[in-house]
Design a protein around this motif. Structure first.
Motif, PDB file in Angstrom:
ATOM      1  N   UNK A  89       9.200  17.576 -57.487  1.00  0.00           N
ATOM      2  CA  UNK A  89       7.757  17.684 -57.254  1.00  0.00           C
ATOM      3  C   UNK A  89       7.202  16.439 -56.579  1.00  0.00           C
ATOM      4  N   UNK A  90       5.904  16.414 -56.429  1.00  0.00           N
ATOM      5  CA  UNK A  90       5.264  15.324 -55.680  1.00  0.00           C
ATOM      6  C   UNK A  90       5.401  13.970 -56.360  1.00  0.00           C
ATOM      7  N   UNK A  91       5.701  13.988 -57.645  1.00  0.00           N
ATOM      8  CA  UNK A  91       5.931  12.736 -58.369  1.00  0.00           C
ATOM      9  C   UNK A  91       7.414  12.380 -58.428  1.00  0.00           C
ATOM     10  N   UNK A  92       8.206  13.065 -57.633  1.00  0.00           N
ATOM     11  CA  UNK A  92       9.641  12.813 -57.509  1.00  0.00           C
ATOM     12  C   UNK A  92      10.450  13.314 -58.690  1.00  0.00           C
ATOM     13  N   UNK A  93       9.822  14.048 -59.602  1.00  0.00           N
ATOM     14  CA  UNK A  93      10.564  14.528 -60.759  1.00  0.00           C
ATOM     15  C   UNK A  93      11.458  15.693 -60.350  1.00  0.00           C
ATOM     16  N   UNK A  94      12.732  15.588 -60.718  1.00  0.00           N
ATOM     17  CA  UNK A  94      13.733  16.603 -60.369  1.00  0.00           C
ATOM     18  C   UNK A  94      14.047  17.477 -61.575  1.00  0.00           C
ATOM     19  N   UNK A  95      14.006  18.790 -61.352  1.00  0.00           N
ATOM     20  CA  UNK A  95      14.291  19.691 -62.469  1.00  0.00           C
ATOM     21  C   UNK A  95      15.090  20.879 -61.964  1.00  0.00           C
ATOM     22  N   UNK A  96      16.071  21.273 -62.740  1.00  0.00           N
ATOM     23  CA  UNK A  96      16.874  22.424 -62.343  1.00  0.00           C
ATOM     24  C   UNK A  96      16.040  23.701 -62.432  1.00  0.00           C
TER      25      UNK A  96
ATOM     26  N   UNK B 123       2.265  29.646 -53.662  1.00  0.00           N
ATOM     27  CA  UNK B 123       1.077  28.969 -54.195  1.00  0.00           C
ATOM     28  C   UNK B 123       1.131  27.485 -53.810  1.00  0.00           C
ATOM     29  N   UNK B 124      -0.030  26.855 -53.887  1.00  0.00           N
ATOM     30  CA  UNK B 124      -0.098  25.428 -53.534  1.00  0.00           C
ATOM     31  C   UNK B 124       0.891  24.604 -54.367  1.00  0.00           C
ATOM     32  N   UNK B 125       1.023  24.964 -55.630  1.00  0.00           N
ATOM     33  CA  UNK B 125       1.897  24.218 -56.537  1.00  0.00           C
ATOM     34  C   UNK B 125       3.381  24.362 -56.242  1.00  0.00           C
ATOM     35  N   UNK B 126       3.701  25.255 -55.314  1.00  0.00           N
ATOM     36  CA  UNK B 126       5.116  25.403 -54.929  1.00  0.00           C
ATOM     37  C   UNK B 126       5.539  24.330 -53.937  1.00  0.00           C
ATOM     38  N   UNK B 127       4.572  23.602 -53.414  1.00  0.00           N
ATOM     39  CA  UNK B 127       4.894  22.519 -52.483  1.00  0.00           C
ATOM     40  C   UNK B 127       5.775  21.496 -53.193  1.00  0.00           C
ATOM     41  N   UNK B 128       6.938  21.257 -52.617  1.00  0.00           N
ATOM     42  CA  UNK B 128       7.924  20.384 -53.258  1.00  0.00           C
ATOM     43  C   UNK B 128       9.102  20.245 -52.309  1.00  0.00           C
TER      44      UNK B 128
ATOM     45  N   UNK C 262      15.051  20.688 -48.750  1.00  0.00           N
ATOM     46  CA  UNK C 262      14.096  21.399 -47.897  1.00  0.00           C
ATOM     47  C   UNK C 262      12.700  21.056 -48.400  1.00  0.00           C
ATOM     48  N   UNK C 263      11.905  20.467 -47.518  1.00  0.00           N
ATOM     49  CA  UNK C 263      10.539  20.115 -47.903  1.00  0.00           C
ATOM     50  C   UNK C 263       9.629  21.294 -47.589  1.00  0.00           C
ATOM     51  N   UNK C 264       9.093  21.896 -48.634  1.00  0.00           N
ATOM     52  CA  UNK C 264       8.178  23.036 -48.498  1.00  0.00           C
ATOM     53  C   UNK C 264       6.748  22.565 -48.690  1.00  0.00           C
ATOM     54  N   UNK C 265       5.906  22.879 -47.732  1.00  0.00           N
ATOM     55  CA  UNK C 265       4.483  22.554 -47.822  1.00  0.00           C
ATOM     56  C   UNK C 265       3.696  23.846 -47.734  1.00  0.00           C
TER      57      UNK C 265
END
Lengths: 115, 113
Positions: free
Chosen positions: A38-45, A82-87, A110-113
């Motif tokens: 996510x935008x805070x760099x947190x990685x999650x499976x 959705x906007x929150x899918x940006x990652x 892949x950077x999705x915006x």
């Protein structure tokens, strides 16, 4: 000779659209994964597949649907973006040996915006 | 539940200085531990890993990490930092049976000349 590849590298789209991200590995691995950063760099499976069979599904919204046509490919399809899918979405793969931890190899992301 | 904590969000060091990035984990069994580095706009590169055996592990780019079971820690060290080491560093624990990686929140390293 890229080990784990993803396409596209960048994806910009509007809210509500449906999009897919593709992942391919040429390592002969049995297991493939999708991670979200996510935008805070947190990685999650998000998901993992072993020989085309879903192994892990980490309570991801059902708008996200992984598809594994064969064990070298794991694609991620996202409906109604959705906007929150940006990652940044990372694909990874690993071999499989029971009773052993199998190291993962990551794709470039892949950077999705979503606008 | 398994978790990984990286207490330092952002660290700044001068080039040539030593570096230590902290990582603490919570895991019920002997963990599989990893450090990854992510350069700006890039993917994840494995620096080093600990599965068993010698608790001091050597990695690429001159990095090393020490597993301390009593402290549930796996800190990353480098004796002399180079400007090219500026990046985001992630500690992770690998879950047995699923091979799932559980990541910490990352530490951003900035290097000044």
């Amino acid at each position: 000779d890229t080990a784990v590849s993803q396409t596209p590298k960048y994806l910009v789209t509007q809210m509500g659209n449906d999009k897919s991200i593709k992942c391919e590995q040429n390592l002969g691995h049995d297991t493939m994964y999708w991670y979200k950063q996510d935008s805070k760099k947190f990685l999650k499976i998000m998901f993992s597949y072993n020989n085309k069979e879903l192994i892990i599904n980490e309570t991801v919204p059902n708008r996200f649907s992984p598809k594994s046509p064969d064990k070298a490919h794991l694609n991620l399809h996202i409906n109604s973006l959705e906007l929150g899918d940006s990652a940044v979405y990372f694909c990874a793969s690993s071999a499989f040996r029971a009773d052993y931890y199998n190291e993962q190899f990551f794709g470039p992301g892949t950077r999705l915006t979503v606008l | 539940a398994q978790s990984v904590t990286q207490p330092d969000i952002h660290i700044t060091v001068s080039e040539g200085a030593s570096l230590e990035l902290r990582c603490n984990y919570s895991y019920g069994a002997t963990p599989y531990l990893f450090w990854y580095v992510q350069s700006p706009g890039q993917g994840l590169q494995l620096l080093l890993k600990y599965f068993s055996g010698d608790t001091l592990v050597q990695g690429i780019k001159g990095f090393e990490a020490e597993f301390k079971r009593s402290q549930s820690s796996f800190n990353l060290r480098k004796p002399s930092v180079h400007w090219s080491d500026a990046a985001e560093y992630f500690c992770a624990v690998g879950e047995r049976n699923t091979d799932k990686l559980i990541f910490g929140t990352g530490t951003r390293l900035q290097v000044f000349p």
